[in-house]
Design an enzyme around this catalytic site. Structure first.
Site, mmCIF file in Angstrom:
data_model
loop_
_atom_site.group_PDB
_atom_site.id
_atom_site.type_symbol
_atom_site.label_atom_id
_atom_site.label_comp_id
_atom_site.label_asym_id
_atom_site.label_seq_id
_atom_site.Cartn_x
_atom_site.Cartn_y
_atom_site.Cartn_z
ATOM 1 N N HIS A 385 0.814 -1.217 0.000
ATOM 2 C CA HIS A 385 0.000 0.000 0.000
ATOM 3 C C HIS A 385 0.848 1.268 0.000
ATOM 4 O O HIS A 385 0.348 2.359 -0.283
ATOM 5 C CB HIS A 385 -0.919 0.001 1.225
ATOM 6 N N ARG A 386 2.133 1.153 0.283
ATOM 7 C CA ARG A 386 3.004 2.322 0.203
ATOM 8 C C ARG A 386 3.248 2.742 -1.240
ATOM 9 O O ARG A 386 3.599 3.888 -1.514
ATOM 10 C CB ARG A 386 4.352 2.025 0.882
#
Length: 412
Positions: A385-386
């Site tokens: 998700h980064r």
């Protein structure tokens, strides 16, 4: 001038390896590309190729020794160099922590041919008696394979033979050890549960990798169901033509095509590369390996199928090369053959995403506004998700679905 045989770095995490033994004896002629030795990492037993031609002048490493990366294992040169002083280069040997002492490498006078000695080098017959995996497990449990009678072809010793031997000795004694001990002198305790017999360095490496993945990568998952009727028809047609392929090969090709359009799902260092290299999860009795399929966009599906079959065979035989163990830009894990509907996989450290694949099953499916029964597949993409968000992951899965529902894209 004599050339050094160096302990290679066979994976990103490797700092040392177990020297499994020589395939050549001192004095043997070696050609470039010959298999001269075997090295065991925390993932597999790998064959070491000669990068120069000549004669094996010295064998400095001994079977069963733990050797740091960069250490000189032996020397290759020409026969006229025998009798000269050979000093392994200090430049190729990295600084080694105190707890991992390197093999002592003082200047050594190479004796004339008549005085050459080979040390603990296994014969070719002994190498053919058991696979590298069986030999590694035998070393871990202090078992001398000469004590076993193999049940495999031509007396080859199998994992079942080794497990039965360990279990037999476990039942014969409750306090003693097996007839031999580990290289460090520690006794082997056969009363250990048989189920734990192969909990070895591979399992420890897996534990380290998944812990790092779970703790350091913020995962999120997106699942999509795909109509596989068209793929099933293609597989049936190719099988009839004598060109069998499986769903996994089609999935690999589809992932590679989709990754060209969605580069953020590729490992950071591979987002601009022309090649799409994909790791495939292969289950083993004692763990899991992730060999790499190279250049998955450019290669035809049939070529991917053949290469995948070879990689799986190499995984089970413990014969993967260092190149085949490299990290690709993306991973795929398929549990469909076990009847799994869907699952979530953990991202390999260093990568951004992994696709988890369930089984192709007939399920209720809405097609053109009507309820039908179709062969469908559920895939789950786990992403970092980064790097990407849910919409980007969903668009990738939509492209993957487009490729699989129109398999002419994959076969052409």
């Amino acid at each position: 001038m004599a050339k050094e045989i160096i302990m290679p770095k066979l994976s990103d995490t490797m700092t040392e390896g177990l020297f499994a033994g020589w395939h050549k004896k001192v004095g043997d002629r070696i050609e470039r590309g010959d298999i001269i030795a075997e090295v065991e990492t925390d993932k597999a037993v790998m064959e070491l190729e000669a990068f120069a031609s000549g004669v094996l002048l010295q064998a400095l490493a001994k079977e069963g020794e733990t050797v740091p990366v960069g250490t000189v294992l032996g020397l290759i040169g020409e026969p006229e160099e025998i009798g000269t002083v050979a000093t392994p280069s200090a430049e190729v040997t990295p600084a080694i922590p105190a707890e991992h002492p390197a093999i002592s490498k003082p200047p050594v006078l190479i004796p004339p041919p008549a005085a050459l000695k080979t040390g603990p080098i296994q014969s070719e017959a002994e190498y053919q008696k058991a696979s590298p995996l069986v030999r590694r497990l035998a070393r871990e449990h202090g078992v001398d394979l000469k004590q076993l009678h193999g049940s495999g072809p031509e007396g080859r010793i199998t994992q079942d033979d080794l497990a039965a031997f360990i279990q037999q000795h476990a039942s014969q004694t409750s306090t003693g050890s097996l007839p031999s001990s580990h290289g460090n002198g520690a006794p082997v305790h056969p009363q250990q549960p048989a189920a734990a017999k192969f909990q070895s360095s591979m399992r420890q490496a897996i534990a380290t990798a998944v812990t790092q993945s779970w703790q350091n990568i913020p995962h999120f998952s997106v699942t999509m169901e795909i109509d596989m009727d068209a793929c099933r028809e293609v597989i049936g047609e190719l099988k009839t033509e004598g060109r069998p392929i499986g769903y996994t090969s089609l999935l690999i090709k589809a992932c590679a095509i989709a990754l060209k359009k969605f580069p953020l799902l590729r490992a950071q260092g591979a987002r601009l590369a022309d090649e799409i290299n994909i790791n495939i999860a292969v289950a083993l009795p004692d763990g899991l390996l992730m060999p790499m399929l190279r250049n998955c966009v450019a290669r035809p599906v049939l070529a991917l199928e053949q290469e995948l079959t070879k990689l799986v065979e190499k995984c089970h035989a413990g014969k993967l090369s260092s190149e085949e163990m490299n990290a690709g830009c993306f991973s795929l894990s398929n549990l469909g053959m076990y009847g799994v509907d869907e699952f979530t996989a953990l991202i390999m450290p260093g990568q951004t995403a992994i696709l988890a694949v369930g089984s192709v099953m007939e399920r209720p499916f809405v097609r053109n506004g009507s309820l039908a029964v179709a062969a469908t597949l559920r895939v789950t993409l786990s992403s970092d998700h980064r790097t990407v968000d849910g919409a980007y992951a969903a668009q990738f899965l939509a492209e993957l679905r487009r490729c699989l529902e129109t398999p002419a894209i994959l076969i052409g």
